[in-house]
Design a protein around this motif. Structure first.
Motif, PDB file in Angstrom:
ATOM      1  N   ARG A  20      15.913 131.570  36.060  1.00  0.00           N
ATOM      2  CA  ARG A  20      15.326 132.036  37.318  1.00  0.00           C
ATOM      3  C   ARG A  20      16.239 133.014  38.057  1.00  0.00           C
ATOM      4  NH1 ARG A  20      10.907 131.415  35.255  1.00  0.00           N
ATOM      5  NH2 ARG A  20       9.396 129.907  35.984  1.00  0.00           N
ATOM      6  N   GLU A  21      17.003 133.768  37.292  1.00  0.00           N
ATOM      7  CA  GLU A  21      17.777 134.881  37.838  1.00  0.00           C
ATOM      8  C   GLU A  21      16.881 136.114  37.752  1.00  0.00           C
ATOM      9  OE1 GLU A  21      21.813 135.149  36.377  1.00  0.00           O
ATOM     10  OE2 GLU A  21      21.878 132.970  36.103  1.00  0.00           O
ATOM     11  N   LEU A  22      15.819 136.083  38.555  1.00  0.00           N
ATOM     12  CA  LEU A  22      14.735 137.054  38.425  1.00  0.00           C
ATOM     13  C   LEU A  22      15.122 138.460  38.854  1.00  0.00           C
ATOM     14  CD1 LEU A  22      11.745 134.821  39.540  1.00  0.00           C
ATOM     15  CD2 LEU A  22      12.680 135.195  37.243  1.00  0.00           C
ATOM     16  N   ASP A  23      16.005 138.594  39.841  1.00  0.00           N
ATOM     17  CA  ASP A  23      16.427 139.940  40.241  1.00  0.00           C
ATOM     18  C   ASP A  23      17.187 140.618  39.104  1.00  0.00           C
ATOM     19  OD1 ASP A  23      15.241 139.729  42.738  1.00  0.00           O
ATOM     20  OD2 ASP A  23      17.077 138.990  43.689  1.00  0.00           O
ATOM     21  N   GLU A  24      18.092 139.870  38.477  1.00  0.00           N
ATOM     22  CA  GLU A  24      18.845 140.434  37.358  1.00  0.00           C
ATOM     23  C   GLU A  24      17.930 140.700  36.168  1.00  0.00           C
ATOM     24  OE1 GLU A  24      22.875 139.684  34.709  1.00  0.00           O
ATOM     25  OE2 GLU A  24      22.512 138.438  36.476  1.00  0.00           O
ATOM     26  N   ALA A  25      17.013 139.781  35.872  1.00  0.00           N
ATOM     27  CA  ALA A  25      16.070 139.988  34.767  1.00  0.00           C
ATOM     28  C   ALA A  25      15.199 141.212  35.032  1.00  0.00           C
ATOM     29  CB  ALA A  25      15.200 138.749  34.578  1.00  0.00           C
ATOM     30  N   GLY A  26      14.834 141.426  36.292  1.00  0.00           N
ATOM     31  CA  GLY A  26      13.996 142.559  36.652  1.00  0.00           C
ATOM     32  C   GLY A  26      14.622 143.901  36.334  1.00  0.00           C
ATOM     33  N   ARG A  27      15.927 143.949  36.200  1.00  0.00           N
ATOM     34  CA  ARG A  27      16.619 145.199  35.839  1.00  0.00           C
ATOM     35  C   ARG A  27      16.309 145.630  34.410  1.00  0.00           C
ATOM     36  NH1 ARG A  27      21.457 142.607  38.595  1.00  0.00           N
ATOM     37  NH2 ARG A  27      21.112 143.177  40.755  1.00  0.00           N
ATOM     38  N   PHE A  28      15.765 144.714  33.603  1.00  0.00           N
ATOM     39  CA  PHE A  28      15.391 145.035  32.232  1.00  0.00           C
ATOM     40  C   PHE A  28      13.988 145.639  32.156  1.00  0.00           C
ATOM     41  CE2 PHE A  28      18.803 142.100  31.806  1.00  0.00           C
ATOM     42  CZ  PHE A  28      19.425 142.369  30.596  1.00  0.00           C
ATOM     43  N   LEU A  29      13.253 145.621  33.263  1.00  0.00           N
ATOM     44  CA  LEU A  29      11.862 146.083  33.293  1.00  0.00           C
ATOM     45  C   LEU A  29      11.753 147.522  33.778  1.00  0.00           C
ATOM     46  CD1 LEU A  29      10.172 142.975  34.964  1.00  0.00           C
ATOM     47  CD2 LEU A  29      10.247 143.530  32.525  1.00  0.00           C
ATOM     48  N   ALA A  30      10.859 148.281  33.154  1.00  0.00           N
ATOM     49  CA  ALA A  30      10.521 149.611  33.649  1.00  0.00           C
ATOM     50  C   ALA A  30       9.798 149.462  34.988  1.00  0.00           C
ATOM     51  CB  ALA A  30       9.637 150.341  32.639  1.00  0.00           C
ATOM     52  N   SER A  45       5.201 141.610  38.933  1.00  0.00           N
ATOM     53  CA  SER A  45       6.626 141.319  39.131  1.00  0.00           C
ATOM     54  C   SER A  45       6.956 139.945  38.554  1.00  0.00           C
ATOM     55  CB  SER A  45       6.972 141.340  40.619  1.00  0.00           C
ATOM     56  OG  SER A  45       6.452 140.188  41.260  1.00  0.00           O
ATOM     57  N   LEU A  46       8.234 139.726  38.317  1.00  0.00           N
ATOM     58  CA  LEU A  46       8.678 138.420  37.815  1.00  0.00           C
ATOM     59  C   LEU A  46       8.513 137.335  38.872  1.00  0.00           C
ATOM     60  CD1 LEU A  46      11.866 139.497  35.846  1.00  0.00           C
ATOM     61  CD2 LEU A  46       9.661 138.764  34.916  1.00  0.00           C
ATOM     62  N   ARG A  47       8.687 137.667  40.122  1.00  0.00           N
ATOM     63  CA  ARG A  47       8.493 136.675  41.195  1.00  0.00           C
ATOM     64  C   ARG A  47       7.037 136.221  41.246  1.00  0.00           C
ATOM     65  NH1 ARG A  47      12.954 135.349  43.097  1.00  0.00           N
ATOM     66  NH2 ARG A  47      14.635 136.802  43.439  1.00  0.00           N
ATOM     67  N   GLU A  48       6.109 137.159  41.080  1.00  0.00           N
ATOM     68  CA  GLU A  48       4.683 136.819  41.060  1.00  0.00           C
ATOM     69  C   GLU A  48       4.382 135.906  39.875  1.00  0.00           C
ATOM     70  OE1 GLU A  48       0.357 139.105  41.077  1.00  0.00           O
ATOM     71  OE2 GLU A  48       2.135 140.199  40.416  1.00  0.00           O
ATOM     72  N   MET A  49       4.967 136.225  38.724  1.00  0.00           N
ATOM     73  CA  MET A  49       4.777 135.408  37.526  1.00  0.00           C
ATOM     74  C   MET A  49       5.325 133.996  37.734  1.00  0.00           C
ATOM     75  SD  MET A  49       6.793 134.094  34.817  1.00  0.00           S
ATOM     76  CE  MET A  49       8.245 135.100  34.920  1.00  0.00           C
ATOM     77  N   ALA A  50       6.521 133.877  38.289  1.00  0.00           N
ATOM     78  CA  ALA A  50       7.144 132.571  38.504  1.00  0.00           C
ATOM     79  C   ALA A  50       6.335 131.736  39.493  1.00  0.00           C
ATOM     80  CB  ALA A  50       8.575 132.744  38.995  1.00  0.00           C
ATOM     81  N   ALA A  51       5.834 132.361  40.538  1.00  0.00           N
ATOM     82  CA  ALA A  51       5.030 131.646  41.537  1.00  0.00           C
ATOM     83  C   ALA A  51       3.743 131.110  40.922  1.00  0.00           C
ATOM     84  CB  ALA A  51       4.715 132.559  42.718  1.00  0.00           C
ATOM     85  N   ALA A  52       3.151 131.852  39.998  1.00  0.00           N
ATOM     86  CA  ALA A  52       1.893 131.439  39.381  1.00  0.00           C
ATOM     87  C   ALA A  52       2.071 130.239  38.452  1.00  0.00           C
ATOM     88  CB  ALA A  52       1.278 132.606  38.614  1.00  0.00           C
ATOM     89  N   SER A  53       3.270 130.004  37.963  1.00  0.00           N
ATOM     90  CA  SER A  53       3.491 128.912  37.005  1.00  0.00           C
ATOM     91  C   SER A  53       3.798 127.584  37.687  1.00  0.00           C
ATOM     92  CB  SER A  53       4.625 129.275  36.051  1.00  0.00           C
ATOM     93  OG  SER A  53       5.860 129.313  36.740  1.00  0.00           O
TER      94      SER A  53
END
Length: 128
Positions: A20-30, A45-53
């Motif tokens: 859940r280091e989503l900000d750092e993971a987000g750096r891998f995304l275009a 976004s990854l935050r949207e994805m995490a919230a949905a789960s």
């Protein structure tokens, strides 16, 4: 980016997502990466994805068993194959639920992530 670097990049991205280091993971995304999950659910976004789960399980992780790599049209495709393990909302553990994640990389960034797994099927069988 060379093809041998692609599995390592994806492995690092997946680990950051699990942690859940989503900000750092987000750096891998275009900038406008497509994140497509089972049922055709698409997130921006990854935050949207995490919230949905949050209504499905307490936590989930992956045994990443192998990677398949291909090149086409200047893009690299990486498929991660393995098994999910984690904990349902009621605290019951689960394991060995198969998954396949398909990533399309362009310029060293993830432009598409397509997630396929049997989590919903196993949950249905469990509740039946």
């Amino acid at each position: 980016m060379t093809t041998p670097d692609a599995p390592g990049l994806i492995d690092r991205y997946l680990q950051l997502c699990e942690d859940r280091e989503l900000d750092e993971a987000g750096r891998f995304l275009a900038e406008r990466a497509r994140l497509v999950f089972p049922g055709g659910r698409e997130y921006s976004s990854l935050r949207e994805m995490a919230a949905a789960s949050t209504g499905t399980y307490r936590w989930v992780r992956k045994h990443r068993d192998r990677y398949l790599v291909g090149d086409a049209d200047g893009r690299v495709t990486v498929t991660s194959l393995g098994r999910l393990y984690g904990e349902w909302l009621d605290g019951t553990p689960f394991e060995d639920i198969r998954y396949a994640d398909v990533f399309v990389l362009d310029g060293g960034l993830i432009v598409e992530q397509h997630v396929y797994n049997d989590l919903a099927l196993v949950a249905q069988q469990r509740d039946a």
